[in-house]
Write a protein that holds these residues in place. Structure first.
Motif, PDB file in Angstrom:
ATOM      1  N   MET A  65       0.824  -1.203   0.000  1.00 28.57           N
ATOM      2  CA  MET A  65       0.000   0.000   0.000  1.00 28.57           C
ATOM      3  C   MET A  65       0.869   1.268   0.000  1.00 28.57           C
ATOM      4  O   MET A  65       0.575   2.249  -0.696  1.00 28.57           O
ATOM      5  CB  MET A  65      -0.930   0.012   1.219  1.00 28.57           C
ATOM      6  N   ILE A  66       1.955   1.250   0.780  1.00 24.61           N
ATOM      7  CA  ILE A  66       2.862   2.410   0.817  1.00 24.61           C
ATOM      8  C   ILE A  66       3.456   2.644  -0.569  1.00 24.61           C
ATOM      9  O   ILE A  66       3.525   3.780  -1.051  1.00 24.61           O
ATOM     10  CB  ILE A  66       3.976   2.186   1.868  1.00 24.61           C
ATOM     11  N   LYS A  67       3.872   1.564  -1.228  1.00 22.80           N
ATOM     12  CA  LYS A  67       4.434   1.676  -2.573  1.00 22.80           C
ATOM     13  C   LYS A  67       3.404   2.205  -3.564  1.00 22.80           C
ATOM     14  O   LYS A  67       3.712   3.063  -4.410  1.00 22.80           O
ATOM     15  CB  LYS A  67       4.950   0.310  -3.032  1.00 22.80           C
ATOM     16  N   THR A  85      10.491  -1.579   2.927  1.00 22.79           N
ATOM     17  CA  THR A  85       9.594  -0.543   3.449  1.00 22.79           C
ATOM     18  C   THR A  85      10.091   0.852   3.074  1.00 22.79           C
ATOM     19  O   THR A  85       9.296   1.719   2.680  1.00 22.79           O
ATOM     20  CB  THR A  85       9.483  -0.646   4.979  1.00 22.79           C
ATOM     21  N   PHE A  86      11.400   1.087   3.174  1.00 26.08           N
ATOM     22  CA  PHE A  86      11.930   2.452   3.101  1.00 26.08           C
ATOM     23  C   PHE A  86      12.065   3.047   1.691  1.00 26.08           C
ATOM     24  O   PHE A  86      11.811   4.233   1.515  1.00 26.08           O
ATOM     25  CB  PHE A  86      13.273   2.511   3.839  1.00 26.08           C
ATOM     26  N   LEU A 136       1.354   8.837   5.721  1.00 25.13           N
ATOM     27  CA  LEU A 136       0.297   8.625   6.719  1.00 25.13           C
ATOM     28  C   LEU A 136       0.148   7.134   7.027  1.00 25.13           C
ATOM     29  O   LEU A 136      -0.057   6.740   8.188  1.00 25.13           O
ATOM     30  CB  LEU A 136      -1.029   9.197   6.202  1.00 25.13           C
ATOM     31  N   LEU A 137       0.272   6.298   5.989  1.00 27.60           N
ATOM     32  CA  LEU A 137       0.199   4.854   6.199  1.00 27.60           C
ATOM     33  C   LEU A 137       1.366   4.383   7.056  1.00 27.60           C
ATOM     34  O   LEU A 137       1.215   3.522   7.935  1.00 27.60           O
ATOM     35  CB  LEU A 137       0.210   4.128   4.844  1.00 27.60           C
ATOM     36  N   TYR A 138       2.550   4.945   6.824  1.00 25.06           N
ATOM     37  CA  TYR A 138       3.718   4.555   7.611  1.00 25.06           C
ATOM     38  C   TYR A 138       3.546   4.948   9.077  1.00 25.06           C
ATOM     39  O   TYR A 138       3.946   4.208   9.988  1.00 25.06           O
ATOM     40  CB  TYR A 138       4.979   5.189   7.033  1.00 25.06           C
ATOM     41  N   HIS A 139       2.939   6.096   9.309  1.00 25.98           N
ATOM     42  CA  HIS A 139       2.670   6.510  10.692  1.00 25.98           C
ATOM     43  C   HIS A 139       1.765   5.491  11.378  1.00 25.98           C
ATOM     44  O   HIS A 139       1.987   5.111  12.538  1.00 25.98           O
ATOM     45  CB  HIS A 139       2.020   7.897  10.689  1.00 25.98           C
ATOM     46  N   ARG A 140       0.744   5.034  10.658  1.00 25.88           N
ATOM     47  CA  ARG A 140      -0.148   3.997  11.196  1.00 25.88           C
ATOM     48  C   ARG A 140       0.618   2.702  11.440  1.00 25.88           C
ATOM     49  O   ARG A 140       0.399   2.003  12.433  1.00 25.88           O
ATOM     50  CB  ARG A 140      -1.300   3.736  10.224  1.00 25.88           C
TER      51      ARG A 140
END
Length: 621
Positions: free
Chosen positions: A87-89, A118-119, A102-106
């Motif tokens: 989803m982040i990608k 991830t990064f 925002l997704l990474y914060h979650r």
């Protein structure tokens, strides 16, 4: 014999049918039906099916599918790391990269585990947002979680720091890498290229042991964007001599460099290369080919490329219309503008700029006004400052100076220096001294460091024989430290571009050029030529000195060199950085007649085709 249970067969069959439907899905309603089927049959409980469903949504070109994927994703209690990364990608590559952060914060709040994948996506989102602060925060996370030596994470960091303009940090990370790969090199080079620091980028590029297509393309693109077109073509030729095949992006940029330089021979060679290597001419290559031929004075070739494009985009139509505009073919430009709409292609704001420019260059006042007022009424497109500028130029060139002034005063947008500059040039052209002085004062106050504003205003005073005011304007120009842009003309043949400045004596064959010009000048005088000095009233008071200077204008030197170096009957092609002056325009017409040569000259705004003593512009420029 192996026994297969009915339930196992049913699951496998259902999974296969569902995935097949998914691959054919193109609408959100169909996607919802597939989602409903997966819920009903229990496939949403299986990680493989869920992953396939979300991967399809994330990679789809449909703008509706990614938000729907997030709705589905938000329904999971504890999504695994792969789904978070997916989803982040997806959002990092979308029009909403902020959602990735925002997704990474979650993800952090949920204490979901990270991995090396991830990064890079997070940092891609930061690059797209030019988000320096967020990049530093992610950098801290990378260090904290022990990924500071992961090449993918570090490469993404280098790229993000470079894109956000923090070259020292990008270079520091690069220098700390024990074995930087091609991506590492390309990332740091790309950062310097984007900032226009081409000298540093070139130094790094030359240090690369193994350069790939991206390395070459990054440098070539950077040179083109910086206006260093000769350097771009030189590098493109070096790429040809290496073992790296040029990709579509490098080919498109090389063609753009040819267009800006008027390097027709090199542009034709690239076109031949495309055909020889059977490289598909996509919409981008098609547009740059049309633009290259148009800017090199070959509208028939441009039209040929256009006709061979199967699916003609609005960009292709616009490139062709722009070409007709450069060449002063106003009627043809309007005809193509109407034809594109009959073919169901809606014009965009750039298309309108092109067709309005064509109207301005050919004096099609009523047609231009009708097209301008149709923008908002018929196409729901709000005119920009460029479109208003086109109308001011259109009215001004045609001599409707009072109407142009009223048009400016009634504009809903604040007029800029370009708008007033168009009217000032028209005042000088039509010798409207009073209005010219008024506009000149406005322009100098608005744009005090543009040399052309002072020159035009000074020449307005000179036309009225107001020598004191003219001298005062020139004095003010010197006090501001503003220099007049020198005239520069180029001519290209046999793969080499030759550049001439006004009064230039640096060319290695200058003595031969001057000797040839003496012969040309005598023939001109035999045909009744007398220098026109109106365009240089203020350069010198003494008539003889002014006459000496006008004979050393850059386009005269370039044309003379063309006569010297090319065979009789060969077309001479000249590029000029400024508007051609009246004297050079008249001289070029006479040379085309005396020497029976076609001369194609592209000045700052348009093309002039000289043949048998006449110019395609009809002396309207």
């Amino acid at each position: 014999m192996t026994m297969i249970s009915c339930s196992s067969f049913s699951f496998e069959h259902n999974l296969y049918e569902t995935m097949s439907c998914l691959q054919r899905c193109s609408k959100q309603d169909e996607l919802k039906q597939i989602h409903a089927r997966m819920l009903k049959t229990g496939l949403m409980q299986h990680s493989y099916a869920v992953t396939k469903f979300l991967s399809f949504c994330v990679s789809s070109t449909s703008s509706d599918f990614l938000p729907y994927a997030q709705i589905v994703f938000d329904g999971f209690d504890r999504p695994d790391t792969f789904l978070w990364n997916l989803m982040i990608k997806g959002f990092s590559c979308s029009d909403e990269p902020k959602t990735s952060l925002l997704l990474y914060h979650r993800m952090l709040c949920c204490s979901a585990p990270h991995n090396a994948y991830t990064f890079p996506s997070l940092l891609k989102a930061c690059s797209n947002l030019s988000a320096f602060q967020e990049t530093t925060q992610i950098h801290a996370q990378i260090t904290k979680l022990g990924y500071e030596n992961d090449v993918y994470a570090v490469n993404s960091l280098i790229n993000s720091y470079a894109v956000t303009g923090n070259f020292e940090l990008a270079h520091l990370l690069f220098d700390r890498m024990s074995k930087p790969d091609a991506v590492s090199w390309n990332s740091v080079i790309k950062g310097y290229v984007k900032a226009g620091k081409m000298d540093i980028a070139l130094t790094l590029f030359q240090k690369m042991a193994e350069k790939n297509a991206i390395s070459w393309t990054t440098m070539i693109s950077g040179y083109v964007e910086a206006g260093m077109n000769n350097e771009a073509l030189q590098l493109f030729h070096e790429m040809q001599n290496s073992d790296v095949e040029p990709d579509n992006v490098s080919l498109a940029n090389a063609l753009s460099a040819c267009a800006q330089l008027g390097a027709l021979e090199q542009g034709k060679w690239i076109h031949s290369y495309l055909n020889k290597e059977r490289i598909r001419i996509d919409s981008v290559l098609g547009c740059v080919l049309i633009d290259m031929y148009a800017k090199c004075g070959e509208m028939e070739e441009a039209l040929g490329v256009f006709n061979n494009i199967k699916i003609k985009s609005v960009q292709a139509w616009t490139a062709l219309i722009s070409g007709y505009a450069y060449h002063g073919h106003g009627r043809e430009a309007i005809s193509k503008f109407m034809e594109m709409q009959k073919m169901g292609v809606k014009p965009n704001v750039i298309t309108f700029t092109a067709v309005l420019t064509a109207c301005g260059y050919t004096g099609l006042v009523e047609e231009g006004k009708l097209i301008f007022y149709s923008m908002e009424r018929d196409y729901n497109l709000k005119p920009t400052i460029e479109h208003y500028g086109c109308i001011v130029d259109l009215l001004g060139r045609a001599g409707f100076l009072d109407e142009a002034k009223c048009f400016i005063q009634d504009m809903p947008l604040k007029p800029n220096a370009v708008i007033w500059g168009a009217l000032l040039k028209a005042c000088r052209m039509h010798k409207n001294i009073e209005l010219g002085e008024e506009i000149g004062d406005i322009l100098i106050a608005m744009d005090p460091f543009h040399g052309g504003r002072y020159v035009h205003k000074a020449n307005i005073h000179a036309l009225a024989k107001q020598w004191d005011k003219a001298a005062e304007t020139r004095r003010l120009m010197k006090e501001q430290g503003v220099a007049k842009v020198p005239g520069c003309s180029t001519i290209s043949f046999e793969g080499t571009t030759h550049e001439f400045l006004a009064g230039d004596r640096s060319h290695p064959e200058i003595k031969k050029i001057q000797s040839k010009w003496s012969i040309v000048r005598r023939k001109l005088e035999e045909h009744g030529y007398v220098p026109e000095l109106e365009d240089m009233l203020l350069d010198l008071v003494d008539v003889d000195e002014r006459e000496a200077i006008v004979h050393q204008h850059s386009e005269k030197l370039a044309i003379t060199y063309g006569l010297l170096k090319t065979k009789p009957g060969t077309v001479i092609r000249i590029m000029k950085n400024l508007r051609v002056c009246k004297d050079c325009h008249r001289v070029t017409k006479l040379i085309s007649k005396i020497y029976k040569r076609d001369i194609v000259m592209r000045d700052r705004t348009r093309f002039h085709h000289f043949r048998n003593g006449k110019c395609s512009c009809g002396d309207y420029w």
